[in-house]
Motif scaffolding. Structure first.
Motif, mmCIF file in Angstrom:
data_model
loop_
_atom_site.group_PDB
_atom_site.id
_atom_site.type_symbol
_atom_site.label_atom_id
_atom_site.label_comp_id
_atom_site.label_asym_id
_atom_site.label_seq_id
_atom_site.Cartn_x
_atom_site.Cartn_y
_atom_site.Cartn_z
ATOM 1 N N ARG A 11 2.735 -6.399 -2.769
ATOM 2 C CA ARG A 11 1.299 -6.266 -2.546
ATOM 3 C C ARG A 11 0.636 -7.646 -2.535
ATOM 4 N NH1 ARG A 11 -0.790 -1.543 -6.349
ATOM 5 N NH2 ARG A 11 0.154 -2.808 -8.013
ATOM 6 N N GLN A 40 -3.187 -7.744 -6.816
ATOM 7 C CA GLN A 40 -2.329 -6.795 -7.529
ATOM 8 C C GLN A 40 -1.253 -7.478 -8.382
ATOM 9 O OE1 GLN A 40 -2.969 -6.214 -4.019
ATOM 10 N NE2 GLN A 40 -4.650 -4.891 -4.652
ATOM 11 N N LEU A 62 -1.726 -3.388 3.169
ATOM 12 C CA LEU A 62 -2.190 -2.623 2.015
ATOM 13 C C LEU A 62 -3.101 -1.484 2.435
ATOM 14 C CD1 LEU A 62 -2.946 -5.355 -0.673
ATOM 15 C CD2 LEU A 62 -0.836 -4.070 -0.262
ATOM 16 N N GLU A 63 -2.862 -0.312 1.848
ATOM 17 C CA GLU A 63 -3.758 0.834 1.986
ATOM 18 C C GLU A 63 -4.386 1.085 0.630
ATOM 19 O OE1 GLU A 63 -1.974 4.314 3.564
ATOM 20 O OE2 GLU A 63 -1.772 3.509 5.608
ATOM 21 N N GLY A 64 -5.714 1.132 0.595
ATOM 22 C CA GLY A 64 -6.397 1.286 -0.678
ATOM 23 C C GLY A 64 -6.718 -0.081 -1.255
ATOM 24 N N SER A 65 -7.251 -0.077 -2.467
ATOM 25 C CA SER A 65 -7.636 -1.356 -3.079
ATOM 26 C C SER A 65 -7.328 -1.320 -4.571
ATOM 27 C CB SER A 65 -9.129 -1.615 -2.860
ATOM 28 O OG SER A 65 -9.891 -0.570 -3.443
ATOM 29 N N ASP A 71 -5.592 -1.799 -8.230
ATOM 30 C CA ASP A 71 -4.249 -1.508 -8.737
ATOM 31 C C ASP A 71 -3.586 -0.331 -8.039
ATOM 32 O OD1 ASP A 71 -4.461 -3.583 -10.495
ATOM 33 O OD2 ASP A 71 -5.098 -2.359 -12.198
ATOM 34 N N SER A 72 -4.385 0.516 -7.385
ATOM 35 C CA SER A 72 -3.815 1.696 -6.722
ATOM 36 C C SER A 72 -3.402 1.426 -5.274
ATOM 37 C CB SER A 72 -4.823 2.851 -6.749
ATOM 38 O OG SER A 72 -6.009 2.478 -6.069
ATOM 39 N N ALA A 73 -3.597 0.199 -4.784
ATOM 40 C CA ALA A 73 -3.250 -0.129 -3.393
ATOM 41 C C ALA A 73 -1.766 0.076 -3.139
ATOM 42 C CB ALA A 73 -3.632 -1.573 -3.099
ATOM 43 N N LYS A 74 -1.439 0.661 -2.005
ATOM 44 C CA LYS A 74 -0.054 0.921 -1.621
ATOM 45 C C LYS A 74 0.373 -0.058 -0.532
ATOM 46 C CE LYS A 74 0.810 5.009 -3.787
ATOM 47 N NZ LYS A 74 -0.317 4.985 -4.737
#
Length: 441
Positions: free
Chosen positions: A178, A182, A282-285, A287-290
């Motif tokens: 990431r 992250q 990255l998808e999302g933002s 700590d939850s970004a994938k």
């Protein structure tokens, strides 16, 4: 259990509970399996808040303290913090090639963990690559690049110091799936790495474009950490490049949004020569970004690959429930589900995350549960139990001679004496047989 957790039968003080000092109160026997931080903190708390409790701690090695002794970089004696019984595998082609090691094994090697004493990592390459953006990854990079005169003052083992003295590694890449927002390492460890004598940081300014705005509302630790990375990336050297290279012959850098795809072999198919990385978006933002592969790849030449992507808890025994998905013993505040009188703490309780303060608070929480159950009559302490006395007789009947704490003190004294002669805090004995011979076993 491994040094990252503890299990026992039998934190903050349970609210409303007073220390039990009555001589007529039951005297429960508590058995702790594992002498790492989780085991010791819980034992300490139970003893502190229950005047009659007796605690026996059992450890598979001849020496106590788990990863306080074996897990943390030798130049960080004030931290001494993490661990688990096994490491997570990469699950990619080539990870079994020579030159590829888990962080757990490598850290165990330079810290004198007996099971890793014969690792003999090949440090003959110029470039090493560490998969992971946590404090353990920074620890390893720092050990690989530290000037020898700094390492000689620590309790690093003689064998690993000799190997590092011959090391050809002068460049270390730390690779994460990431982005900068992250990373899991902390600012103290990053700052120490940036200021490491003889090594210069190589951070790409393009990796940090627009992040000043993104971190405006971020929690202060994340904001300060990101600002330090940005400042380092944008820093203009005050001397000419050739002079900077001479002043800092070694370098390290962070690579973001890259996921390991394959360790590439040498022509004879035996050793690692590089690694193929899948570029990610990255998808999302937060700590939850994938991290999602983009389809593009990059190859990095390196003869040493160290995997620092986390640790894995192993099941203890068929009689103890285990959640294979989460890698923990199912529990409620440390109470093992479905097994009254059995408790867990540390990483077997919550998974392999956190540092020493996390483990301490977590252990107090489990101690809270034990004391509550004793006060509430949940645990049967009416019948007398022998504790270690019964275990010791069983061991002796099998020809096993356990190592006592006074035996450990002899080992400790010998290590400290050997270290003093070498100008170090201690020289760890890495062979369990040598430890046993030292105490006359």
């Amino acid at each position: 259990m491994g040094p990252g957790g503890a299990c026992w039968r039998g934190g903050g003080v349970p609210r409303g509970l007073k220390r039990w000092l009555s001589s007529s109160a039951p005297a429960p026997r508590v058995c702790v399996v594992g002498s790492g931080p989780a085991g010791f903190y819980t034992a300490q708390h139970i003893l502190k808040h229950h005047g009659g409790a007796r605690v026996d701690i059992f450890e598979k090695l001849p020496v106590p303290f788990g990863l306080v002794r074996f897990g943390v970089a030798p130049d960080h004696p004030e931290v001494k913090s993490y661990g688990a019984e096994d490491n997570r595998v990469l699950g990619i082609p080539g990870e079994n090639l020579s030159g590829v090691y888990s962080a757990r094994a490598f850290v165990g090697w330079y810290n004198g963990l007996p099971e890793n004493r014969d690792l003999k990592p090949d440090l003959s390459c110029e470039t090493a690559l560490i998969l992971g953006h946590g404090n353990v990854a920074l620890d390893i990079a720092r050990i690989l690049l530290s000037p020898l005169h700094l390492l000689r003052k620590t309790d690093i083992t003689d064998g690993s110091l000799a190997a590092l003295a011959c090391s050809k590694v002068k460049r270390v890449w730390l690779v994460g799936r990431r982005g900068p927002l992250q990373v899991a390492f902390t600012i103290k460890e990053l700052r120490e790495m940036i200021n490491l004598p003889g090594a210069r940081p190589v951070l790409n300014p393009a990796d940090f474009t627009g992040l000043e705005n993104a971190i405006k509302d971020a929690p202060r630790p994340r904001k300060r950490l990101t600002e330090l990375m940005i400042k380092t990336a944008l820093k203009k050297p005050g001397v000419k490049p050739m002079e900077a290279q001479a002043a800092a012959p070694r370098e390290w850098g962070l690579k973001f949004q890259r996921s390991p795809q394959e360790v590439l072999p040498t022509t004879d198919g035996r050793r690692a020569r590089g690694i193929r990385l899948a570029l990610t978006r990255l998808e999302g933002s937060g700590d939850s970004a994938k991290a999602i592969p983009t389809g593009d790849v990059e190859e990095v030449e390196c003869g040493l690959v160290l995997s620092s992507i986390g640790y894995r808890i192993l099941p203890l025994d068929p009689a103890v429930p285990f959640d294979t998905q989460r890698g923990v013993i199912p529990n409620s505040s440390g109470r093992v589900e479905g097994v009254p009188g059995l408790y867990c703490s540390g990483w077997v309780k919550r998974g392999p995350t956190g540092v020493i303060i996390t483990t301490m608070n977590d252990s107090f929480d489990t101690a809270h549960s034990v004391l509550e159950d004793l006060q509430g009559g949940v645990l049967d302490v009416s019948t007398s139990r022998e504790g270690f006395g019964a275990v010791e007789s069983t061991l002796r009947s099998r020809g096993v001679r356990p190592v006592s704490f006074s035996d450990w003190e002899k080992i400790d004294a010998a290590e400290v004496a050997r270290g003093k002669a070498a100008g170090k805090p201690r020289e760890k004995i890495v062979d369990p047989q040598e430890m046993l011979q030292l105490i006359g076993h």
